[in-house]
Design a protein around this motif. Structure first.
Motif: not given
Length: 477
Positions: A405-418, A421-432
């Motif tokens: 779920i926190f991997n870069p470019f991983f998404t379960t959303k349809e093409v064009g909707k995700g 990067q959102g959760l990958a960036i979120t993970h980086d901001i919070v933990q790093i």
């Protein structure tokens, strides 16, 4: 057929054939010479030395050509492969038996040989000295049918007195993937810069809106308060008029009463305060949105600053309202005495915005109505950290996706909707960048809760942005 095989053997410059028959004929001719045995022995020694040197030279050439990364094909004038190096076999996934005698057209996806003809025309220009050595990009095909992007060049060669060609090619799959990744990153950077510009613009617009909305609110408040005084005076006047109606000229009071009914004065007296109060509520909401936009878009500094997490969450919920109001009700439960903690406020804004938008999208994917959907935001102070929990009653996260779920470019959303990067960036901001933690609890069909734990002190190795207040008890002691 014998001449063709003889020519093909001469074109085997990488794996030359052993000319044992020619050597035997030469030895027979030497043995028939009328020379002394000593001279004959010397001739044999020279011949063996020459043969040894030739073998060594061929072996060195073979080693060099088999060591290069590029595939090398020796092609005769008819377009047939006569020899190749080990890299060519590996790139095309074939054996020497597969390759020899194969048409070079099999190397190209372009079955009309358009690319090959262009290469041959370029090769003619190279041989005439009018064009420099250069690669052409095209799609190649391996012997197993797999295709790959390749760079290829054709250069003229003359090994047997007739025209032959060297095809030198390389697999550029990794380079193409790197270029695509680079283009994607550049596109995301442009989008980020655009959003940054929009943020600055939004801050300016919010500032411009704030001034007129302020005097509109003040004027509405003045009208609302003034209406109360006017309505009281009007009521007193009507009461006085009624009490003294007998002293007025004939029909004066009746005419006045009729005009009041025609003007629907009773309705106006009831509705005007409601209208002004609704207008006040509306302009107050505008003011709140404007203030949230100003604070959300305010450029943060390089250093962390003391941040009121409750206020940040309140602003983000206002800014993102259009994202969740069609799918869910939002419930806020903030701990009132929450301490200010060191944060990069713009990045923390982004974290909470991502999580709230994701929660709304999960509820939408679950097919819940706006009345059924619910997003809960809660803050809690735990020892030396602040815990932020954002819950939804959406679809939940499937087991096979939880580890990614926190991997870069991983998404379960349809093409064009995700973008993934959102959760990958979120993970980086919070933990790093903040030395905190982020994790989630989820149940399929019931929803997900994301927890963000932010330290009350800077744990990223930089000086504390916020110092603890001195202990009053110790100070008094």
């Amino acid at each position: 057929m014998t001449d063709k095989r003889h020519n093909d053997d001469h074109l085997k410059v990488i794996h030359p054939a052993s000319d044992s028959a020619g050597t035997d004929d030469l030895l027979d001719a030497i043995n028939q010479l009328d020379v002394s045995p000593e001279a004959l022995k010397q001739i044999h020694a020279l011949l063996n030395e020459q043969k040894k040197r030739e073998t060594e030279a061929n072996q060195r050439l073979k080693t060099i050509l088999n060591s290069v990364v590029e595939g090398i094909l020796v092609i005769d004038g008819a377009g047939m492969i006569c020899d190749c190096n080990e890299s060519a076999l590996n790139l095309l996934r074939g054996t020497m038996t597969d390759m020899l005698g194969l048409s070079v057209d099999a190397l190209f996806v372009d079955r009309k040989s358009t690319v090959r003809h262009k290469l041959l025309n370029r090769c003619i220009n190279i041989s005439s000295g009018t064009l420099r050595y250069d690669y052409t990009e095209t799609m190649g095909q391996r012997l197993d049918g797999d295709t790959f992007p390749m760079e290829i060049t054709v250069s003229p060669a003359n090994f047997t007195g007739e025209m032959s060609y060297l095809y030198i090619f390389r697999d550029i799959t990794r380079r193409k993937q790197a270029e695509e990744s680079q283009q994607k990153l550049e596109g995301e950077l442009r989008e980020a810069l655009k959003l940054e510009a929009i943020g600055h613009l939004a801050g300016g617009i919010a500032h411009e809106i704030n001034t007129p909305s302020q005097y509109i609110r003040d004027n509405l408040k003045f009208l609302n308060d003034g209406y109360g005084a006017l309505s009281r005076i009007l009521g007193l006047a009507l009461q006085t008029l009624w009490q003294n109606r007998d002293r007025l000229p004939e029909n004066t009071f009746n005419n006045f009463a009729r005009k009041m009914r025609d003007a629907d004065l009773e309705f106006l007296l009831d509705e005007i305060p409601h209208a002004t109060q609704q207008s006040l509520d509306g302009i107050n909401q505008v003011a709140r949105i404007v203030l949230s936009m100003k604070e959300f878009s305010h450029p943060g500094g390089a250093e962390k600053t003391a941040t009121d997490i409750n206020r940040v969450l309140s602003n983000v919920t206002v800014i993102s309202r259009n994202e969740w109001k069609h799918y869910a009700q939002l419930v806020e439960n903030y701990e009132p005495e929450l301490p200010h903690i060191p944060c990069h406020i713009n990045e923390i804004n982004q974290v909470f915005l991502n999580l709230i938008v994701n929660a709304a999208q999960a509820i939408d994917a679950a097919g819940r109505s706006p009345e059924e959907g619910e997003i809960k935001i809660k803050t809690t102070f735990l020892d030396d950290s602040v815990l932020i929990s954002i819950s939804d009653n959406g679809t939940g996260i499937a087991k096979e996706n939880r580890s990614k779920i926190f991997n870069p470019f991983f998404t379960t959303k349809e093409v064009g909707k995700g973008t993934g990067q959102g959760l990958a960036i979120t993970h980086d901001i919070v933990q790093i960048k903040h030395g905190g933690r982020i994790w989630f609890e989820t149940e399929m069909g019931k929803g997900t809760t994301f927890h963000v734990l932010l330290p009350a002190e800077d744990r990223t190795g930089k000086p504390d942005a916020v110092k603890k207040a001195p202990d009053k008890k110790k100070k008094n002691a």
